[in-house]
Design an enzyme around this catalytic site. Sequence first.
Site, PDB file in Angstrom:
ATOM      1  N   MET A  48      73.216   4.732  32.071  1.00  0.00           N
ATOM      2  CA  MET A  48      72.583   5.537  31.260  1.00  0.00           C
ATOM      3  C   MET A  48      72.878   7.100  31.231  1.00  0.00           C
ATOM      4  SD  MET A  48      68.969   3.704  31.791  1.00  0.00           S
ATOM      5  CE  MET A  48      69.439   3.346  33.464  1.00  0.00           C
ATOM      6  N   HIS A  49      74.096   7.234  31.345  1.00  0.00           N
ATOM      7  CA  HIS A  49      74.657   8.750  30.991  1.00  0.00           C
ATOM      8  C   HIS A  49      76.162   8.751  30.492  1.00  0.00           C
ATOM      9  CE1 HIS A  49      76.025   7.163  35.288  1.00  0.00           C
ATOM     10  NE2 HIS A  49      77.399   7.401  34.594  1.00  0.00           N
ATOM     11  N   ALA A  50      76.730   9.839  30.490  1.00  0.00           N
ATOM     12  CA  ALA A  50      77.931   9.973  29.891  1.00  0.00           C
ATOM     13  C   ALA A  50      78.678  10.938  30.679  1.00  0.00           C
ATOM     14  CB  ALA A  50      78.092  10.294  28.295  1.00  0.00           C
ATOM     15  N   HIS A  95      77.110   5.089  28.505  1.00  0.00           N
ATOM     16  CA  HIS A  95      77.347   3.604  29.170  1.00  0.00           C
ATOM     17  C   HIS A  95      75.958   3.330  29.902  1.00  0.00           C
ATOM     18  CE1 HIS A  95      79.383   6.466  31.850  1.00  0.00           C
ATOM     19  NE2 HIS A  95      79.008   5.592  32.848  1.00  0.00           N
TER      20      HIS A  95
END
Length: 141
Positions: A48-50, A95
């Site tokens: 839950m980040h990029a 992702h």
Amino acid sequence: MNKRISFKKIGNESIGFLSFFEANKDIPFEIKRIYYTYNVPIGTKRGMHAHKELNQFLWCPYGIIKVVLDNGCEKKEFLLDSPEKGLLVGKGIWHEMYWLEENSVLCVAASDYYNEKDYIRDYDEFLKLVKEGYWKDENKF
Ligand code: TYD
């Protein structure tokens, strides 16, 4: 950058198998860091980040992990369900990883050292950067 890679596999069923990959050959960057995530309860969602600049290569030597990639325009799903498979996750890709089997292990080879400032943990901020063309075409599938 975001694509599946199949490992070379050496061995046979009586002695087992060995797989490997090499920096700048099988994956398109130098590796500065390896990390791995384990003892994750089934059903857990992580990621839950990029990343602004980091490129990463994911593989699952044991278990089954679903990876959802999102470049801000399009989403793609990948299943890491074999030690013979890996997935490149380039910069500018939101992702999420879902643990689908007990004791699944996620391994990651990263192009740089850990730097919290490289993380984008807010989805709206991610979409704003995509809209502004922060990654130009570099995060396209
Ligand atoms: P994070 O990358 O958010 O993992 P996940 O997406 O699987 O939840 O990292 C979790 C925590 O670990 C966060 O506080 C940052 C820290 N961390 C490091 O200190 N070094 C590292 O190399 C990594 C990958 C994470």
